[in-house]
Scaffold this active site. Structure first.
Site, PDB file in Angstrom:
ATOM      1  N   CYS A 189       0.685  -1.047   0.100  1.00 58.89           N
ATOM      2  CA  CYS A 189       0.155   0.003  -0.082  1.00 58.89           C
ATOM      3  C   CYS A 189       0.806   1.143   0.012  1.00 58.89           C
ATOM      4  CB  CYS A 189      -1.011  -0.100   1.056  1.00 58.89           C
ATOM      5  SG  CYS A 189      -1.989   1.454   1.244  1.00 58.89           S
ATOM      6  N   GLY A 224      -8.405  -7.318  -8.381  1.00 58.08           N
ATOM      7  CA  GLY A 224      -8.710  -6.071  -7.450  1.00 58.08           C
ATOM      8  C   GLY A 224     -10.138  -5.502  -8.122  1.00 58.08           C
TER       9      GLY A 224
END
Length: 342
Positions: free
Chosen positions: A96, A230
């Site tokens: 991230c 995703g």
């Protein structure tokens, strides 16, 4: 089926998206795909006592808990909490790129500290009997991925990690927003495939920019052990997950349908509302359920405009489904007339 077999196809952990309501919907569409939580930070669990972040339903399994953090002892305690909560896997976020994550010295910035990542993984493995896995990028900032990534993988493997998911993009921690980091850095699938060739004993999944089951099959045919999807799995979940059990896992069952999933979500919503929840907490994850189908726009509009209103209940889903079916019948009638003009 063991957990690593479910990882043949997985739905990525996505902040603000893959909460327990989203995961319940996805599980209705696929019995076998591995699901992941949003990232939960170890400090929130250990220092903040926010164990409610571990709430999930039994119907979600197999489901993995993704943790964020950089303190080995704290991550070990968080992994133990995740184990006690009943998760099937503990995953460490090393991918991230958000500012909040960087300020906490975890996420993608940890690509610069493979020794620390290895120490974290060793501590987590000592604290749980569950598989400890890692999700990472191919590199960050000015690193050379072809050099850094194999060194990173080798160090993590030496710490006992046997399964990794690699997002096939660099993360640029300076100059790009988290959203831009999902799109602008170019994808390098060949490098990820090369890592599988260099580390054949490891279970490696590829992530990033993959939007169809055909692409999943292509990566698997090229030698990857798994594929993680995703945004496509969120914005058009039926297109990804309805046929996944048959196409990817070889299940001898009929494909699921978004109509059946929508009806099942009505019962789920009723229970959620009875517990004091709000309808839009559920329906916001259902907006893309009929993506690409006639009536999809009306479906999205009805749920978006109605679910937040006072007193909104599961019947809104039923009404929206009826409108969608009317639109589909109308589209079929038009097609039939075009094929057989008077």
């Amino acid at each position: 089926m063991q957990i690593h077999q479910h990882a043949k196809l997985s739905v990525a952990p996505m902040m603000d998206w893959t909460d327990r309501h989203c995961r319940h919907l996805h599980r209705l569409l696929s019995r076998h795909a591995l699901l992941y939580t949003e990232m939960v930070t170890a400090p929130a669990l250990v220092r903040g006592g926010a164990v409610h972040l571990l709430d999930h339903g039994q119907a979600e399994h197999p489901v993995a808990l993704q943790l964020g953090g950089s303190d080995p002892a704290e991550l070990a305690r968080a992994a133990r909490l995740g184990t006690e909560a009943g998760y099937d896997e503990i995953n460490l976020n090393v991918g991230c790129p958000s500012d909040r994550v960087q300020s906490g010295t975890f996420g993608a910035v940890l690509m610069k500290s493979p020794e620390l990542v290895a120490e974290c993984c060793e501590a987590m493995r000592a604290a749980t009997s569950l598989p400890v896995t890692v999700k990472c990028r191919i590199g960050v900032d000015d690193q050379d991925p072809a050099t850094v990534l194999p060194q990173f993988i080798a160090r993590i493997a030496a710490a006992g990690v046997t399964r990794l998911t690699i997002h096939a993009r660099m993360a640029w921690l300076a100059g790009l927003s988290p959203k831009e980091n999902r799109d602008i850095p170019p994808l390098d699938y060949p490098l990820v495939h090369e890592m599988k060739a260099r580390f054949p004993a490891l279970h490696l999944s590829v992530n990033g920019g993959i939007g169809s089951l055909d692409e999943v099959e292509a990566h698997l045919s090229a030698g990857m052990d798994g594929v993680m999807i995703g945004r496509a799995a969120y914005h058009a979940p039926a297109q990804i997950l309805c046929a996944a059990d048959r196409v990817i896992f070889g299940a001898q069952t009929s494909d699921s349908t978004p109509e059946d999933a929508a009806r099942a979500m009505m019962e789920y919503a009723e229970a959620h509302l009875a517990g004091g929840g709000r309808l839009n907490q559920i329906t916001r994850h259902m907006l893309g359920l009929f993506a690409g189908r006639p009536g999809a726009r009306a479906w999205r509009r009805m749920l978006s405009e109605g679910a937040h209103l006072p007193g909104a209940g599961p019947e809104l889903i039923e009404t929206a489904l009826g409108r969608l079916e009317e639109a589909q019948a109308g589209a079929e009638s038009v097609c039939a007339h075009a094929a057989n003009p008077v």
